[in-house]
Design a protein around this motif. Structure first.
Motif, PDB file in Angstrom:
ATOM      1  N   VAL A 147       0.630  -1.627   0.092  1.00  9.18           N
ATOM      2  CA  VAL A 147      -0.125   0.413   0.395  1.00  9.18           C
ATOM      3  C   VAL A 147       0.787   1.467   0.132  1.00  9.18           C
ATOM      4  N   LYS A 148       0.186   2.023  -0.947  1.00  9.48           N
ATOM      5  CA  LYS A 148       1.130   3.757  -0.891  1.00  9.48           C
ATOM      6  C   LYS A 148      -0.041   4.596  -0.802  1.00  9.48           C
ATOM      7  N   TRP A 149       0.271   6.112  -0.380  1.00 13.66           N
ATOM      8  CA  TRP A 149      -0.179   6.820  -0.747  1.00 13.66           C
ATOM      9  C   TRP A 149       0.148   7.783  -1.657  1.00 13.66           C
ATOM     10  N   SER A 150      -0.364   8.266  -2.032  1.00 19.29           N
ATOM     11  CA  SER A 150      -0.099   9.502  -3.651  1.00 19.29           C
ATOM     12  C   SER A 150       0.738  10.590  -2.994  1.00 19.29           C
ATOM     13  N   LYS A 154      -4.433  12.026  -1.576  1.00 17.65           N
ATOM     14  CA  LYS A 154      -5.742  12.829  -2.110  1.00 17.65           C
ATOM     15  C   LYS A 154      -6.577  11.146  -3.068  1.00 17.65           C
ATOM     16  N   ALA A 155      -5.266   9.828  -2.299  1.00 22.34           N
ATOM     17  CA  ALA A 155      -5.519   8.713  -2.609  1.00 22.34           C
ATOM     18  C   ALA A 155      -4.599   7.499  -2.250  1.00 22.34           C
ATOM     19  N   PHE A 156      -4.744   6.428  -2.065  1.00 20.17           N
ATOM     20  CA  PHE A 156      -3.785   4.915  -2.107  1.00 20.17           C
ATOM     21  C   PHE A 156      -3.800   4.585  -3.140  1.00 20.17           C
ATOM     22  N   LYS A 170      -9.551   6.386  -4.485  1.00 18.80           N
ATOM     23  CA  LYS A 170      -9.597   7.679  -4.144  1.00 18.80           C
ATOM     24  C   LYS A 170     -10.069   8.297  -2.355  1.00 18.80           C
ATOM     25  N   VAL A 171      -9.517   9.068  -1.812  1.00 17.80           N
ATOM     26  CA  VAL A 171      -9.443   9.658  -0.571  1.00 17.80           C
ATOM     27  C   VAL A 171     -10.286  10.692  -0.401  1.00 17.80           C
ATOM     28  N   ASP A 172     -11.240  10.926  -0.115  1.00 17.78           N
ATOM     29  CA  ASP A 172     -12.011  12.748   0.309  1.00 17.78           C
ATOM     30  C   ASP A 172     -12.570  12.908   1.702  1.00 17.78           C
ATOM     31  N   LYS A 173     -12.959  13.952   1.980  1.00 15.91           N
ATOM     32  CA  LYS A 173     -12.458  13.965   3.953  1.00 15.91           C
ATOM     33  C   LYS A 173     -14.646  14.218   3.664  1.00 15.91           C
ATOM     34  N   LYS A 174     -14.618  14.103   5.267  1.00 17.22           N
ATOM     35  CA  LYS A 174     -16.813  14.099   5.092  1.00 17.22           C
ATOM     36  C   LYS A 174     -16.845  14.909   6.171  1.00 17.22           C
ATOM     37  N   LYS A 175     -18.311  15.432   5.711  1.00 18.44           N
ATOM     38  CA  LYS A 175     -18.814  16.776   6.776  1.00 18.44           C
ATOM     39  C   LYS A 175     -17.826  17.179   8.025  1.00 18.44           C
ATOM     40  N   ASP A 176     -17.489  16.395   8.868  1.00 18.95           N
ATOM     41  CA  ASP A 176     -16.784  15.952  10.151  1.00 18.95           C
ATOM     42  C   ASP A 176     -15.293  16.119   9.362  1.00 18.95           C
ATOM     43  N   GLY A 177     -14.863  16.041   8.656  1.00 10.36           N
ATOM     44  CA  GLY A 177     -13.249  16.812   8.642  1.00 10.36           C
ATOM     45  C   GLY A 177     -12.484  14.878   8.966  1.00 10.36           C
ATOM     46  N   TRP A 178     -13.086  13.671   9.034  1.00  7.98           N
ATOM     47  CA  TRP A 178     -12.730  12.478   8.938  1.00  7.98           C
ATOM     48  C   TRP A 178     -12.709  11.879   7.611  1.00  7.98           C
ATOM     49  N   LEU A 179     -12.002  10.516   7.091  1.00  7.99           N
ATOM     50  CA  LEU A 179     -11.938  10.519   5.839  1.00  7.99           C
ATOM     51  C   LEU A 179     -12.965   9.113   5.400  1.00  7.99           C
ATOM     52  N   THR A 180     -13.182   9.137   4.325  1.00 11.31           N
ATOM     53  CA  THR A 180     -13.943   8.137   3.315  1.00 11.31           C
ATOM     54  C   THR A 180     -12.775   7.899   2.323  1.00 11.31           C
ATOM     55  N   ALA A 181     -13.408   6.843   1.335  1.00 13.55           N
ATOM     56  CA  ALA A 181     -12.289   6.229   0.775  1.00 13.55           C
ATOM     57  C   ALA A 181     -13.041   4.408  -0.567  1.00 13.55           C
TER      58      ALA A 181
END
Length: 449
Positions: A147-150, A154-156, A170-181
């Motif tokens: 596993v490697k980060w971009s 913003k992606a791994f 793809k890695v995004d941020k939710k409204k609470d500031g934490w991550l979703t992928a």
């Protein structure tokens, strides 16, 4: 008369049959009651062992090995208790053996993957925190071996065990500031055998995947092949992209680790991949297991089957024919059939993992400074320093362990004392004395834990 006798016999046979049937049912019911009572008594006395139902292997390629399944479902490592005066924290949550890990370029996150089909994204802004956020990302019908980060965090990307293919999330941020992928796309399959290494250039220009045979592929970020190489190493053991983003270094059966330069023109278009013979890492007498770099690729290190490690000066004018220089060499204690190596960002500390132990060496003296033993029940699968060099991370079993780089503090003191012997300014002298004092205070506290 015969008719009356026949009726009598018929009726009695029916009666006897009914009575026998009822007796059998009663006996079976009584036996059942006794068995249920015996089970209850056994459960009360903890004599009954209940075995959990094993989950079915959903792998498509049928490549999943028995030892992986055993480590995943039997709970082999769940009861292993570990403590060490150097340990800062352990990252727990994986249900399978942790195989790889990587820090994001901004230092805020750590990604790790296991053989149970999960990738975890950890909040690592403060490694000292005991409770931290994490996100579990499931890999469908497969698991990631790397596993490697971009570079933009913003992606791994992962290499998949069964498919031998690279996949992007793809890695995004939710409204609470934490991550979703979420899965973005999968590269076309090229490798027919196990992918032993996968990496992305820190400059974001290309991705590399390498099999355990001799094939290595350079990809663009969209999954198009830029180049396919034959390493001519008989078999590859490790391939990594240098922190400067220019070189791919590959180790294998040969006693030399080979180096290729990935060339782009000024407008960013791919041009070529060329072997750089001047940067070949030579000097071992047997195959090379692993390679490592410092923060700016000016130093590279190797660990070999011959029981030695080497560190090279690679900040040379190779285009003018200048060769990489062997700076330091040392011996390590062999255990098992492989070894992993990591080099601290300032190239002052070298860590080698064999079996379930980690040995830390000062590159100043080449001597063994300390050995952290029995880190896991099983073998260590990955080691790395954080970007500051303060911490050494190990992966194995179902956990990631974070250790203070105590050897690094000792090396900082030695370096500062050497600089004090030079003709330095009063401001520099004051800074060096302060550094020595701070590091010594840290070491004193660690010793008294």
């Amino acid at each position: 008369m015969e008719s009356v006798w026949y009726d009598f016999l018929t009726n009695n046979v029916l009666v006897f049959t009914v009575l026998i049937g009822l007796s059998v049912l009663i006996i079976m019911y009584v036996i059942k009651l006794f068995k249920e009572e015996e089970v209850r008594e056994n459960m009360k006395s903890d004599k009954l062992t209940v075995y959990p139902e094993k989950k079915k292997d959903q792998s498509q390629g049928g490549k999943r090995k028995k030892k992986i399944a055993e480590s995943r479902w039997t709970g082999k490592h769940d009861k292993y208790v570990y403590s060490h005066p150097w340990i800062l924290t352990s990252l727990k949550g994986h249900t399978g053996k942790v195989l790889d890990m990587d820090f994001s370029s901004n230092g805020k996150f750590l990604a790790s993957c296991d053989d149970a089909g999960a990738v975890f994204l950890w909040d690592t802004k403060d490694l000292a925190l005991k409770d931290r956020k994490s996100l579990r990302v499931n890999i469908e019908f497969d698991h990631a071996t790397s596993v490697k980060w971009s570079p933009d965090s913003k992606a791994f990307i992962i290499s998949k065990f069964n498919e031998n293919a690279v996949e992007v999330y793809k890695v995004d941020k939710k409204k609470d500031g934490w991550l979703t992928a979420s899965k973005a796309f999968t590269f076309p399959k090229h490798h027919e055998t196990d992918v032993i290494s996968m990496d992305i250039a820190p400059n974001g220009k290309f991705i590399m995947s390498c099999s355990n045979k001799t094939d290595l592929v350079v990809w663009d970020l969209k999954g198009q092949k830029l180049a396919v190489l034959d390493t001519y190493l008989m078999n590859n053991t490790r391939a990594k992209i240098s922190p400067c983003g220019k070189f791919i270094v590959v180790s294998g059966f040969s006693p030399d680790a080979k180096v290729w330069e990935v060339i782009f023109n000024k407008s960013g278009e791919f041009q070529d991949v060329k072997p750089i013979k001047e940067l070949t890492l030579s000097g071992h007498t047997s195959g090379v297991y692993d390679v490592a770099f410092d923060v700016d690729s000016s130093h590279m290190a190797t660990v070999s089957k011959d029981g030695t490690w080497h560190m090279y000066d690679t900040k040379v004018s190779y285009k003018l024919g200048e060769n990489a220089r062997l700076l330091k060499s040392g011996e390590y204690e062999k255990s098992g059939n492989t070894a992993l190596i990591a080099l601290s960002p300032n190239a002052e500390v070298l860590a080698i993992a064999t079996s379930n132990n980690v040995a830390l060496y000062s590159t100043w003296t080449t001597e063994l400074d300390y050995k952290i033993e029995n880190v896991y029940e099983d073998t260590i699968t990955a080691i790395m320093f954080d970007s500051t060099g303060k911490y050494l991370l190990t992966a194995g079993d179902k956990q990631i362990r974070v250790f203070h780089n105590v050897t690094g503090y000792k090396c900082d003191i030695a370096t500062a004392k050497e600089k004090l012997k030079e003709n330095v300014t009063s401001a520099t002298k004051e800074r060096l004395l302060s550094l020595i004092k701070e590091n010594q205070n840290f070491l004193d506290n660690i010793d008294h834990k």
